[in-house]
Design a protein around this motif. Structure first.
Motif, PDB file in Angstrom:
ATOM      1  N   THR A   2       0.856  -1.177   0.000  1.00 46.72           N
ATOM      2  CA  THR A   2       0.000   0.000   0.000  1.00 46.72           C
ATOM      3  C   THR A   2       0.897   1.233   0.000  1.00 46.72           C
ATOM      4  O   THR A   2       1.372   1.643   1.058  1.00 46.72           O
ATOM      5  N   PRO A   3       1.171   1.808  -1.175  1.00 56.00           N
ATOM      6  CA  PRO A   3       2.060   2.965  -1.215  1.00 56.00           C
ATOM      7  C   PRO A   3       1.592   4.091  -0.282  1.00 56.00           C
ATOM      8  O   PRO A   3       0.406   4.438  -0.253  1.00 56.00           O
ATOM      9  N   TYR A   8      -6.817   6.675  -0.716  1.00 55.17           N
ATOM     10  CA  TYR A   8      -7.589   5.474  -1.040  1.00 55.17           C
ATOM     11  C   TYR A   8      -9.065   5.670  -0.718  1.00 55.17           C
ATOM     12  O   TYR A   8      -9.431   6.512   0.091  1.00 55.17           O
ATOM     13  N   THR A   9      -9.907   4.830  -1.360  1.00 52.46           N
ATOM     14  CA  THR A   9     -11.334   4.807  -1.045  1.00 52.46           C
ATOM     15  C   THR A   9     -11.675   3.449  -0.438  1.00 52.46           C
ATOM     16  O   THR A   9     -10.940   2.475  -0.613  1.00 52.46           O
ATOM     17  N   ALA A  10     -12.804   3.392   0.236  1.00 52.65           N
ATOM     18  CA  ALA A  10     -13.275   2.128   0.805  1.00 52.65           C
ATOM     19  C   ALA A  10     -13.662   1.147  -0.299  1.00 52.65           C
ATOM     20  O   ALA A  10     -13.784  -0.049  -0.045  1.00 52.65           O
ATOM     21  N   GLU A  11     -13.843   1.631  -1.533  1.00 51.76           N
ATOM     22  CA  GLU A  11     -14.182   0.779  -2.679  1.00 51.76           C
ATOM     23  C   GLU A  11     -12.921   0.286  -3.398  1.00 51.76           C
ATOM     24  O   GLU A  11     -13.005  -0.281  -4.475  1.00 51.76           O
ATOM     25  N   HIS A  12     -11.746   0.557  -2.828  1.00 52.82           N
ATOM     26  CA  HIS A  12     -10.456   0.031  -3.312  1.00 52.82           C
ATOM     27  C   HIS A  12      -9.912   0.736  -4.553  1.00 52.82           C
ATOM     28  O   HIS A  12      -9.215   0.130  -5.353  1.00 52.82           O
ATOM     29  N   GLU A  13     -10.208   2.039  -4.685  1.00 49.23           N
ATOM     30  CA  GLU A  13      -9.527   2.845  -5.687  1.00 49.23           C
ATOM     31  C   GLU A  13      -8.400   3.610  -4.992  1.00 49.23           C
ATOM     32  O   GLU A  13      -8.495   3.929  -3.816  1.00 49.23           O
ATOM     33  N   ASP A 113      -8.364  15.362   0.656  1.00 49.48           N
ATOM     34  CA  ASP A 113      -8.024  15.164   2.066  1.00 49.48           C
ATOM     35  C   ASP A 113      -9.059  14.310   2.800  1.00 49.48           C
ATOM     36  O   ASP A 113      -8.785  13.813   3.890  1.00 49.48           O
ATOM     37  N   ASP A 114     -10.256  14.145   2.213  1.00 49.00           N
ATOM     38  CA  ASP A 114     -11.300  13.324   2.837  1.00 49.00           C
ATOM     39  C   ASP A 114     -11.078  11.832   2.610  1.00 49.00           C
ATOM     40  O   ASP A 114     -11.700  11.004   3.271  1.00 49.00           O
ATOM     41  N   LEU A 115     -10.201  11.480   1.663  1.00 54.97           N
ATOM     42  CA  LEU A 115      -9.957  10.067   1.347  1.00 54.97           C
ATOM     43  C   LEU A 115      -9.046   9.438   2.394  1.00 54.97           C
ATOM     44  O   LEU A 115      -8.378  10.130   3.159  1.00 54.97           O
ATOM     45  N   LEU A 116      -9.015   8.109   2.396  1.00 53.53           N
ATOM     46  CA  LEU A 116      -8.211   7.376   3.369  1.00 53.53           C
ATOM     47  C   LEU A 116      -6.717   7.525   3.079  1.00 53.53           C
ATOM     48  O   LEU A 116      -6.311   7.524   1.919  1.00 53.53           O
ATOM     49  N   ASP A 117      -5.918   7.614   4.142  1.00 54.34           N
ATOM     50  CA  ASP A 117      -4.470   7.539   3.946  1.00 54.34           C
ATOM     51  C   ASP A 117      -4.077   6.061   3.944  1.00 54.34           C
ATOM     52  O   ASP A 117      -4.917   5.174   4.154  1.00 54.34           O
ATOM     53  N   ALA A 118      -2.805   5.775   3.698  1.00 57.61           N
ATOM     54  CA  ALA A 118      -2.353   4.387   3.556  1.00 57.61           C
ATOM     55  C   ALA A 118      -2.629   3.568   4.814  1.00 57.61           C
ATOM     56  O   ALA A 118      -3.072   2.416   4.735  1.00 57.61           O
ATOM     57  N   ALA A 119      -2.397   4.138   5.987  1.00 58.67           N
ATOM     58  CA  ALA A 119      -2.610   3.411   7.241  1.00 58.67           C
ATOM     59  C   ALA A 119      -4.087   3.045   7.414  1.00 58.67           C
ATOM     60  O   ALA A 119      -4.420   1.912   7.791  1.00 58.67           O
ATOM     61  N   ALA A 120      -4.978   3.983   7.121  1.00 57.91           N
ATOM     62  CA  ALA A 120      -6.419   3.727   7.255  1.00 57.91           C
ATOM     63  C   ALA A 120      -6.882   2.684   6.239  1.00 57.91           C
ATOM     64  O   ALA A 120      -7.721   1.826   6.543  1.00 57.91           O
ATOM     65  N   TYR A 121      -6.325   2.727   5.022  1.00 58.36           N
ATOM     66  CA  TYR A 121      -6.701   1.733   4.011  1.00 58.36           C
ATOM     67  C   TYR A 121      -6.212   0.344   4.404  1.00 58.36           C
ATOM     68  O   TYR A 121      -6.942  -0.634   4.275  1.00 58.36           O
ATOM     69  N   ARG A 122      -4.986   0.251   4.917  1.00 56.70           N
ATOM     70  CA  ARG A 122      -4.466  -1.049   5.375  1.00 56.70           C
ATOM     71  C   ARG A 122      -5.362  -1.622   6.471  1.00 56.70           C
ATOM     72  O   ARG A 122      -5.684  -2.809   6.464  1.00 56.70           O
ATOM     73  N   GLU A 123      -5.785  -0.761   7.396  1.00 57.10           N
ATOM     74  CA  GLU A 123      -6.668  -1.201   8.473  1.00 57.10           C
ATOM     75  C   GLU A 123      -7.980  -1.741   7.909  1.00 57.10           C
ATOM     76  O   GLU A 123      -8.480  -2.778   8.342  1.00 57.10           O
ATOM     77  N   LEU A 124      -8.526  -1.066   6.907  1.00 53.16           N
ATOM     78  CA  LEU A 124      -9.764  -1.486   6.259  1.00 53.16           C
ATOM     79  C   LEU A 124      -9.607  -2.881   5.634  1.00 53.16           C
ATOM     80  O   LEU A 124     -10.486  -3.729   5.775  1.00 53.16           O
ATOM     81  N   THR A 125      -8.498  -3.109   4.961  1.00 52.55           N
ATOM     82  CA  THR A 125      -8.320  -4.378   4.230  1.00 52.55           C
ATOM     83  C   THR A 125      -7.909  -5.525   5.153  1.00 52.55           C
ATOM     84  O   THR A 125      -7.971  -6.675   4.739  1.00 52.55           O
ATOM     85  N   GLU A 126      -7.515  -5.219   6.382  1.00 48.08           N
ATOM     86  CA  GLU A 126      -7.100  -6.279   7.304  1.00 48.08           C
ATOM     87  C   GLU A 126      -8.240  -6.755   8.186  1.00 48.08           C
ATOM     88  O   GLU A 126      -8.082  -7.664   8.990  1.00 48.08           O
ATOM     89  N   GLN A 127      -9.412  -6.133   8.064  1.00 47.27           N
ATOM     90  CA  GLN A 127     -10.565  -6.511   8.908  1.00 47.27           C
ATOM     91  C   GLN A 127     -11.168  -7.814   8.458  1.00 47.27           C
ATOM     92  O   GLN A 127     -11.166  -8.188   7.328  1.00 47.27           O
TER      93      GLN A 127
END
Length: 127
Positions: A2-3, A8-13, A113-127
């Motif tokens: 995850t660069p 990132y978006t919750a829809e994986h873009e 700025d409303d989109l997910l940063d890398a840490a938040a996206y990683r957390e989303l995909t690890e759930q």
């Protein structure tokens, strides 16, 4: 994979912005392409098409399924990756590089700025 420099978006873009550039580049994440499997076709909008944040603007077809691609930001498509017409597998082999999908000129650039940063996206995909 995850660069850190992308949003990132919750829809994986993913969304890449360059300092001072009027447009952002959009693609689907490694997580998304891995879940989809081998991508065989990509449908993208023509430049000049207006897109609305959270709404579908194209499709990715794999050997497993067809998935919609959602606009991470509202704005106008200013470029699309025409290489994907002949080589849709680039989305699998290089999702953050040659497999990019479109470039959008956002109507509200501050929404990035409303989109997910890398840490938040990683957390989303690890759930």
């Amino acid at each position: 994979m995850t660069p850190e420099n992308l949003r990132y978006t919750a829809e994986h873009e993913w969304v890449a912005s360059s300092e001072g550039a009027p447009s952002v580049r959009v693609g689907i994440t490694h997580f998304a392409q891995d879940a989809l499997g081998d991508i065989v076709y990509v449908q993208l909008p023509d430049p000049g098409t207006d897109v609305k944040a959270g709404e579908p603007f194209g499709e990715v077809e794999s050997t497993k399924s067809v998935s919609e691609i959602y606009a991470p930001l509202s704005g106008t498509v200013v470029a699309r990756n025409d290489q994907l017409a002949d080589a849709p597998e680039l989305v699998n082999s290089d999702p953050y590089g040659a497999g990019w999908l479109v470039e959008i000129e956002p109507s509200e650039p501050a929404r990035l700025d409303d989109l997910l940063d890398a840490a938040a996206y990683r957390e989303l995909t690890e759930q």
